[in-house]
Scaffold this motif. Sequence first.
Motif, PDB file in Angstrom:
ATOM      1  N   SER A  69       0.849  -1.190   0.000  1.00  0.00           N
ATOM      2  CA  SER A  69       0.000   0.000   0.000  1.00  0.00           C
ATOM      3  C   SER A  69       0.880   1.234   0.000  1.00  0.00           C
ATOM      4  N   ALA A  70       0.247   2.398  -0.139  1.00  0.00           N
ATOM      5  CA  ALA A  70       0.987   3.659  -0.144  1.00  0.00           C
ATOM      6  C   ALA A  70       1.672   3.897   1.194  1.00  0.00           C
ATOM      7  N   GLN A  71       1.124   3.309   2.266  1.00  0.00           N
ATOM      8  CA  GLN A  71       1.688   3.516   3.594  1.00  0.00           C
ATOM      9  C   GLN A  71       2.808   2.522   3.910  1.00  0.00           C
ATOM     10  N   ASP A  72       2.875   1.439   3.142  1.00  0.00           N
ATOM     11  CA  ASP A  72       3.865   0.395   3.384  1.00  0.00           C
ATOM     12  C   ASP A  72       5.208   0.849   2.828  1.00  0.00           C
ATOM     13  N   SER A  73       6.211   0.921   3.677  1.00  0.00           N
ATOM     14  CA  SER A  73       7.516   1.421   3.228  1.00  0.00           C
ATOM     15  C   SER A  73       8.646   0.561   3.779  1.00  0.00           C
ATOM     16  N   SER A  74       8.517  -0.740   3.601  1.00  0.00           N
ATOM     17  CA  SER A  74       9.516  -1.652   4.146  1.00  0.00           C
ATOM     18  C   SER A  74      10.182  -2.477   3.050  1.00  0.00           C
ATOM     19  N   LEU A  75      11.443  -2.797   3.285  1.00  0.00           N
ATOM     20  CA  LEU A  75      12.144  -3.794   2.486  1.00  0.00           C
ATOM     21  C   LEU A  75      12.215  -5.061   3.341  1.00  0.00           C
ATOM     22  N   VAL A  76      11.943  -6.203   2.731  1.00  0.00           N
ATOM     23  CA  VAL A  76      11.893  -7.455   3.477  1.00  0.00           C
ATOM     24  C   VAL A  76      13.016  -8.360   3.004  1.00  0.00           C
ATOM     25  N   ILE A  77      13.706  -8.977   3.954  1.00  0.00           N
ATOM     26  CA  ILE A  77      14.817  -9.872   3.652  1.00  0.00           C
ATOM     27  C   ILE A  77      14.376 -11.309   3.936  1.00  0.00           C
ATOM     28  N   PHE A  78      14.580 -12.181   2.951  1.00  0.00           N
ATOM     29  CA  PHE A  78      14.181 -13.584   3.049  1.00  0.00           C
ATOM     30  C   PHE A  78      15.408 -14.474   2.856  1.00  0.00           C
ATOM     31  N   ASN A  79      15.354 -15.666   3.457  1.00  0.00           N
ATOM     32  CA  ASN A  79      16.387 -16.647   3.151  1.00  0.00           C
ATOM     33  C   ASN A  79      16.033 -17.344   1.842  1.00  0.00           C
ATOM     34  N   GLN A  80      16.825 -18.329   1.453  1.00  0.00           N
ATOM     35  CA  GLN A  80      16.633 -18.955   0.143  1.00  0.00           C
ATOM     36  C   GLN A  80      15.367 -19.792   0.056  1.00  0.00           C
ATOM     37  N   LYS A  81      14.756 -20.069   1.213  1.00  0.00           N
ATOM     38  CA  LYS A  81      13.482 -20.788   1.215  1.00  0.00           C
ATOM     39  C   LYS A  81      12.290 -19.837   1.168  1.00  0.00           C
ATOM     40  N   GLY A  82      12.574 -18.543   1.198  1.00  0.00           N
ATOM     41  CA  GLY A  82      11.485 -17.570   1.185  1.00  0.00           C
ATOM     42  C   GLY A  82      10.911 -17.291   2.557  1.00  0.00           C
ATOM     43  N   GLU A  83      11.682 -17.594   3.594  1.00  0.00           N
ATOM     44  CA  GLU A  83      11.251 -17.325   4.964  1.00  0.00           C
ATOM     45  C   GLU A  83      11.780 -15.959   5.400  1.00  0.00           C
ATOM     46  N   LYS A  84      10.906 -15.160   5.964  1.00  0.00           N
ATOM     47  CA  LYS A  84      11.282 -13.805   6.361  1.00  0.00           C
ATOM     48  C   LYS A  84      12.262 -13.846   7.529  1.00  0.00           C
ATOM     49  N   ILE A  85      13.388 -13.119   7.404  1.00  0.00           N
ATOM     50  CA  ILE A  85      14.373 -13.082   8.480  1.00  0.00           C
ATOM     51  C   ILE A  85      14.645 -11.656   8.970  1.00  0.00           C
ATOM     52  N   ASP A  86      14.208 -10.655   8.212  1.00  0.00           N
ATOM     53  CA  ASP A  86      14.442  -9.267   8.657  1.00  0.00           C
ATOM     54  C   ASP A  86      13.564  -8.330   7.832  1.00  0.00           C
ATOM     55  N   GLU A  87      13.407  -7.114   8.340  1.00  0.00           N
ATOM     56  CA  GLU A  87      12.630  -6.086   7.662  1.00  0.00           C
ATOM     57  C   GLU A  87      13.268  -4.736   7.956  1.00  0.00           C
ATOM     58  N   VAL A  88      13.400  -3.911   6.940  1.00  0.00           N
ATOM     59  CA  VAL A  88      14.038  -2.600   7.083  1.00  0.00           C
ATOM     60  C   VAL A  88      13.080  -1.526   6.592  1.00  0.00           C
TER      61      VAL A  88
END
Length: 739
Positions: A187-206
Amino acid sequence: MRKKFSIFILLIVILSMILSACSNSTQQSGDKKGKQKSKGRYIEHDIEMPKLEKDETVVKIVENKEHQLELYTYIAKETTKYNCYLLKEDDSWEKTSLDWLNNSKTSEMIMVDICLGQDGSYYACLQNISGEQKANIIKKTNEGTGQFLDMACLNESTNVGEYNTYKIPSKINVLKNGNFIFNMKESAQDSSLVIFNQKGEKIDEVVTINPNSFSVSGNCVYLINQDKKVVSYNTETKNNDQILDFDGVIDSLQLFTKDNGNVIGVGPDGIHCYSKDLSLWEKVVEGSSNSLGMPSMDVKGTVVKDGEQDVYYVAFSEVALLGIQDGIQKIKKYVYDKDASSIPEKEITVFSMEENKTIRQAIAIYQTKNTDVKINYVVANSKEGGVDSDYIRTLNTELFTGNGADILILDGLPIDSYIEKGVLTDLSDIINPLIDSGKLLSNLNDSFTKDGKKYQFPARISIPVVAGNDEIVNTNVNLQKIVDYINKNNNAPIMKKISSEALLKGYMPLNIDTILKDGSLDEKALKNFLENLKTLNDNISKDNLCPVDEDDTDLYAVENSRRFASMGNPYTMLYTKVNSVEGMMSLNGLKQKQNMTYSSLNESFIPSAMVGMNNSSKEAETAKDFIKFLFSDEIQKLNMNDGFPVLESSLKQWFQEESKMMSFGTWDDDDNLINGEMPNEEEKVKFLTLIKKCKKSVVKNEALYKLIIDSARSYLDGEKNIDQTVADISQKVTVYLTE
């Protein structure tokens, strides 16, 4: 003092020598007026695009392992085909094989993004265009085949009615350790970059202010944080390794990294290079004089070719005549020219109270055509915390003493005062030939002619309209008739609640001629105006459907018609303005869903980009040449979404052009679909005729209106009586008119 100044100059010279780490440009010192002139600057060149098939979409430029520029495209017909074009040394293109993406599995997909990861492998993000429209990540293997990666984050869906929706990364990259970083903006309010491992599991968000502006180097990601700082975020330690203090235009800055760890920032003010070793930014390419500074150009990618002087390739998407096209349309190359004058021989300044896209665009294009001219664009309200009256007072001091900007964008400035004091140049020699030849809209002529001369003329106009049932539209903003309508209909709220300031700002320009006559205030007319406006204000204050937004001070906001249509409300009147052919879509939606009609307000128009010229300009010839350019078809035909063109041929072209934007849709609180379609030929002709009938200019004298509004608001809000209000306004206006 002289000794300190000399030391300061010496420090600047030393600093300039240090900064050559990013760009080894050498300059010969010399005075602008002297025999020896400063030499050396980057010049923009066009790169001819490869010959593409019809409907072939350009997605991305990528720097390959050999530091060459690759351009990736797709063309979706019965099946999708993916192509890659390699830019050779002579700037010609060579089509190369893309077998790892062209197969039966990818034939019903389109490319969203592609990258060369820090692990040395290519990755593409493709989206299904049939069945479940989800994203897929394909990796190019060492054997040259495409491997589909099973990523959990791309298989997660949200149920919306009968459909499942999936998150689609708009930008991807891969770190050295193999982890992925996605812009998964929802959305317009969403301003995050998401970091995933090679399986597509979320490990961090910036968190970042611009999720599409990030670049990676090793296991670090460079981004712009919430404090508007460029930072190097270490994805392993989850801390910022470095803060790169940047003092340029950061809101639309795009970040790219080089193999040596240096960072490239590309934005509207130019190309900046950050030296990792010296911890310093240097602006290597000035943006105001080329495509970088054009509001119509959106940076989509950058490739840097190393050398004694780096060469920069920048890919742009471009605003089309009607709306924004998808994909990359242009690539520009910036090459250092040691023989080019670093300081153009001619220099003029353009001043405006507010940023104007058409003016900004014209300035950039003019400089690309006239490399011996530098145009400084000074925007008063670009500075935070400023007050209009303070800016105007400072500007007046300069102008009245024979100084100031060469060209004035007069929107919101005291034009009559400037004319009376001889500040403005007569532009009749520019405007009259265009009027007489039928090139400029003739219905605008009388509004900008004073004593047979033309000191001002707008480059853009918008059309204020009233929408509602036939009875309301026929009142045509006559306040007395509106009051009569309110009384007739038992005082039911007739339009959306809006602030008293917005009412005053909207109605004041339309009624100022009756309030201010022959240079003096008519107190009786003022009293009648305010009493009628208070009746309207009291009427709409009863509305409880939506709260008042005190920051919403534009009665004619373009968004009004969409807001109105989406609320499922009982109102009978709406004010808005139309500044493009697409702007008619929401009016069509009101007509179809709410059975409303519309009309212009008193056959009036709102001028903008009102250009005037300082009579004391030292570069009068150059200033006039720029004003002529402003009224050329090259500028007038551009749609910057800030008003209709005033050139007859350009206006006709707008209404004849087919738009890719065919309709809009939205839902109200009860899930009722409200939509509007592009006008048909009959509706286009009708509105074009309406534009040509508008003869009354709604000129805003911000300084004068502010004096009136500041006192009148208290009356409309019930804090003052009418007699006291009229007395206060009369005193303030009398002082203003005598100054």
